[in-house]
Design a protein around this motif. Structure first.
Motif, PDB file in Angstrom:
ATOM      1  N   LYS A 115     -38.924  -7.465 -36.843  1.00 39.88           N
ATOM      2  CA  LYS A 115     -39.240  -6.230 -37.731  1.00 39.88           C
ATOM      3  C   LYS A 115     -38.633  -6.944 -38.984  1.00 39.88           C
ATOM      4  O   LYS A 115     -38.951  -6.721 -40.472  1.00 39.88           O
ATOM      5  CB  LYS A 115     -39.990  -5.632 -37.753  1.00 39.88           C
ATOM      6  CG  LYS A 115     -40.161  -5.198 -36.965  1.00 39.88           C
ATOM      7  CD  LYS A 115     -40.572  -3.405 -35.792  1.00 39.88           C
ATOM      8  CE  LYS A 115     -41.418  -3.021 -34.974  1.00 39.88           C
ATOM      9  NZ  LYS A 115     -41.111  -1.303 -34.272  1.00 39.88           N
ATOM     10  N   ARG A 160     -34.266  -3.966 -27.430  1.00 41.03           N
ATOM     11  CA  ARG A 160     -35.026  -2.803 -28.672  1.00 41.03           C
ATOM     12  C   ARG A 160     -35.091  -3.859 -29.873  1.00 41.03           C
ATOM     13  O   ARG A 160     -34.898  -3.612 -30.004  1.00 41.03           O
ATOM     14  CB  ARG A 160     -34.502  -0.860 -28.298  1.00 41.03           C
ATOM     15  CG  ARG A 160     -35.154  -0.954 -26.577  1.00 41.03           C
ATOM     16  CD  ARG A 160     -35.006   0.480 -27.112  1.00 41.03           C
ATOM     17  NE  ARG A 160     -35.854   0.903 -28.173  1.00 41.03           N
ATOM     18  CZ  ARG A 160     -35.755   3.131 -28.525  1.00 41.03           C
ATOM     19  NH1 ARG A 160     -35.564   2.916 -27.295  1.00 41.03           N
ATOM     20  NH2 ARG A 160     -36.311   3.235 -29.421  1.00 41.03           N
ATOM     21  N   ILE A 161     -33.084  -4.514 -29.206  1.00 36.83           N
ATOM     22  CA  ILE A 161     -32.899  -5.307 -30.584  1.00 36.83           C
ATOM     23  C   ILE A 161     -33.782  -6.171 -30.783  1.00 36.83           C
ATOM     24  O   ILE A 161     -33.830  -6.433 -31.906  1.00 36.83           O
ATOM     25  CB  ILE A 161     -31.069  -5.119 -29.751  1.00 36.83           C
ATOM     26  CG1 ILE A 161     -30.015  -3.989 -29.786  1.00 36.83           C
ATOM     27  CG2 ILE A 161     -30.609  -6.680 -30.944  1.00 36.83           C
ATOM     28  CD1 ILE A 161     -29.043  -4.549 -29.015  1.00 36.83           C
ATOM     29  N   LYS A 211     -32.711 -11.577 -40.305  1.00 39.57           N
ATOM     30  CA  LYS A 211     -32.715 -11.924 -38.387  1.00 39.57           C
ATOM     31  C   LYS A 211     -31.418 -12.750 -37.701  1.00 39.57           C
ATOM     32  O   LYS A 211     -30.880 -12.385 -36.702  1.00 39.57           O
ATOM     33  CB  LYS A 211     -33.906 -12.647 -37.758  1.00 39.57           C
ATOM     34  CG  LYS A 211     -35.409 -11.905 -38.747  1.00 39.57           C
ATOM     35  CD  LYS A 211     -36.809 -13.005 -38.081  1.00 39.57           C
ATOM     36  CE  LYS A 211     -37.887 -12.167 -38.229  1.00 39.57           C
ATOM     37  NZ  LYS A 211     -38.832 -12.791 -38.434  1.00 39.57           N
ATOM     38  N   CYS A 270     -30.249  -0.961 -34.474  1.00 40.06           N
ATOM     39  CA  CYS A 270     -31.586  -0.498 -34.270  1.00 40.06           C
ATOM     40  C   CYS A 270     -31.289   1.027 -34.540  1.00 40.06           C
ATOM     41  O   CYS A 270     -33.058   1.274 -36.031  1.00 40.06           O
ATOM     42  CB  CYS A 270     -31.915  -0.431 -32.600  1.00 40.06           C
ATOM     43  SG  CYS A 270     -32.543  -1.288 -31.922  1.00 40.06           S
ATOM     44  N   VAL A 271     -30.803   1.789 -35.350  1.00 39.33           N
ATOM     45  CA  VAL A 271     -30.180   2.938 -36.268  1.00 39.33           C
ATOM     46  C   VAL A 271     -29.005   2.580 -37.175  1.00 39.33           C
ATOM     47  O   VAL A 271     -28.140   3.951 -36.787  1.00 39.33           O
ATOM     48  CB  VAL A 271     -29.899   4.233 -35.394  1.00 39.33           C
ATOM     49  CG1 VAL A 271     -32.023   4.118 -34.821  1.00 39.33           C
ATOM     50  CG2 VAL A 271     -29.228   3.713 -33.884  1.00 39.33           C
ATOM     51  N   THR A 321     -36.083  -5.331 -32.835  1.00 37.39           N
ATOM     52  CA  THR A 321     -35.925  -4.681 -34.116  1.00 37.39           C
ATOM     53  C   THR A 321     -36.290  -5.510 -35.265  1.00 37.39           C
ATOM     54  O   THR A 321     -36.062  -5.520 -36.384  1.00 37.39           O
ATOM     55  CB  THR A 321     -34.929  -4.292 -34.406  1.00 37.39           C
ATOM     56  OG1 THR A 321     -35.072  -2.417 -32.947  1.00 37.39           O
ATOM     57  CG2 THR A 321     -34.204  -2.933 -35.056  1.00 37.39           C
ATOM     58  N   VAL A 322     -34.779  -6.788 -34.576  1.00 35.27           N
ATOM     59  CA  VAL A 322     -35.026  -7.651 -35.459  1.00 35.27           C
ATOM     60  C   VAL A 322     -35.757  -8.581 -35.566  1.00 35.27           C
ATOM     61  O   VAL A 322     -35.938  -9.253 -36.896  1.00 35.27           O
ATOM     62  CB  VAL A 322     -33.677  -8.963 -34.710  1.00 35.27           C
ATOM     63  CG1 VAL A 322     -34.068 -10.484 -34.869  1.00 35.27           C
ATOM     64  CG2 VAL A 322     -32.382  -8.177 -34.543  1.00 35.27           C
ATOM     65  N   TYR A 327     -26.643  -1.556 -29.766  1.00 35.32           N
ATOM     66  CA  TYR A 327     -28.560  -0.994 -30.151  1.00 35.32           C
ATOM     67  C   TYR A 327     -28.302  -0.364 -31.598  1.00 35.32           C
ATOM     68  O   TYR A 327     -28.991  -0.325 -31.811  1.00 35.32           O
ATOM     69  CB  TYR A 327     -28.549  -1.259 -28.586  1.00 35.32           C
ATOM     70  CG  TYR A 327     -29.618   0.408 -28.968  1.00 35.32           C
ATOM     71  CD1 TYR A 327     -30.801  -0.043 -28.889  1.00 35.32           C
ATOM     72  CD2 TYR A 327     -30.089   1.157 -28.990  1.00 35.32           C
ATOM     73  CE1 TYR A 327     -31.832   1.361 -29.003  1.00 35.32           C
ATOM     74  CE2 TYR A 327     -29.981   3.123 -29.377  1.00 35.32           C
ATOM     75  CZ  TYR A 327     -31.796   2.547 -29.376  1.00 35.32           C
ATOM     76  OH  TYR A 327     -32.639   3.501 -29.629  1.00 35.32           O
TER      77      TYR A 327
END
Length: 313
Positions: free
Chosen positions: A227, A220-221, A234, A127-128, A224-225, A123
């Motif tokens: 996007k 959440r992963i 991806k 994500c970050v 994010t992917v 994550y």
């Protein structure tokens, strides 16, 4: 431990997977082979990660601990089963049964928490990514590993201590190939309310909550992917999570199926077959799942086998 056995029973009988001699011999060689593959495969993963400097990252640090846990996890059950077959003896001492349960829960809980830690690592990485090195520092990684091992120890200690309070009257046959918590509780002739309560309470802490955290992390992963503008980007992001998701599905799917589904919906034979999946098959498959589609692991293994003695990787 034996002082807690108020019934005076000195041993239990492990009925195993079959009572047919031909099937027993086949199962012996099958489990012996799977145990060797599990030990060798996970040991190679550990050696590759330790010797290859390119794999000295948090993700592979957690993976090496998972491999070590898998070796220990299978070693709590399979060797005793194989030894009983060779000796022609299906018994296990009372103290030995509790010891087996302690380490089985210990390493099982460690694996559950470690899989959650690995999901959190993925994550953060996806994500970050800009803050990854600041969040997943070496100190944080060590703390997460300590939490995993300490959490496993506390979980197994609670269940084992509570087992010493129970009495076992007459029935000593366990319809399993190892001492497992659920079938042992069914043999008790004293009240198991507290034990059952702790199975559900501690189970929520070591199985349900980690599983929910993993689901949240991957949700959440996934968002994010989606996007990421490029298809290649991806695919690369998903490929770093595919192996872990496969292991999570195998491990939690079988654990929840055995311990958290209504007992009326499955038989002892089904429980045993499912237990084989998460105690033997999943630890054996983990090295292959993590290495077959992982270029870094495959490169490290190739260098491990082809390098000359004394040369660094």
């Amino acid at each position: 431990m034996e002082r807690g056995n108020q019934s005076g029973i000195s041993e239990f009988i492990l009925l195993g997977l079959s009572d047919q001699p031909e099937q027993q011999r086949l199962l012996f060689f099958l489990f012996f082979l799977m145990y060797l593959i599990t030990g060798l495969g996970n040991m190679l993963i550990i050696l590759a990660i330790r010797t290859c400097s390119c794999l000295h990252t948090p993700m592979y640090f957690f993976l090496s601990n998972l491999s070590l846990g898998d070796i220990c996890f299978t070693s709590t059950t399979i060797p005793k089963m194989l030894a009983n077959h060779v000796a022609g003896n299906k018994t296990i001492p009372y103290a030995g049964c509790l010891t087996q349960i302690f380490f089985f829960i210990f390493f099982g809980a460690i694996e559950s928490i470690l899989l959650t830690v690995m999901a959190y690592d993925r994550y953060v990485a996806i994500c970050v990514p800009l803050h990854y090195s600041m969040i997943m520092t070496p100190k944080v990684c060590v703390v997460l590993i300590v939490i995993s091992w300490f959490g496993g120890f506390v979980t197994s200690l609670i269940h084992t201590v509570l087992l010493t309070r129970l009495s076992f009257c007459g029935h000593t046959e366990i319809p399993h190939f190892f001492c497992d918590l659920s079938p042992l509780l069914k043999l008790a002739c004293s009240d198991t309310f507290i034990n059952d309560l702790m199975v559900n309470t501690v189970g929520v802490l070591t199985v349900n909550i980690p599983f929910i955290v993993i689901l949240i992390s991957y949700t959440r992963i996934f968002v994010t992917v989606l996007k990421i503008p490029s298809t290649a980007g991806k695919w690369k992001a998903f490929s770093t999570c595919g192996s872990h998701l496969t292991v999570v599905s195998l491990f939690y799917g079988t654990i929840i199926g055995v311990y958290f589904s209504p007992t009326s919906t499955h038989t002892a034979q089904q429980d045993t077959a499912t237990a084989v999946m998460y105690t033997v098959v999943t630890p054996m498959l983990n090295p292959f799942i993590y290495s077959l589609r992982n270029k870094d692991i495959k490169r490290a293994l190739k260098m491990l086998f082809t390098r000359k003695p004394g040369l660094p990787l």
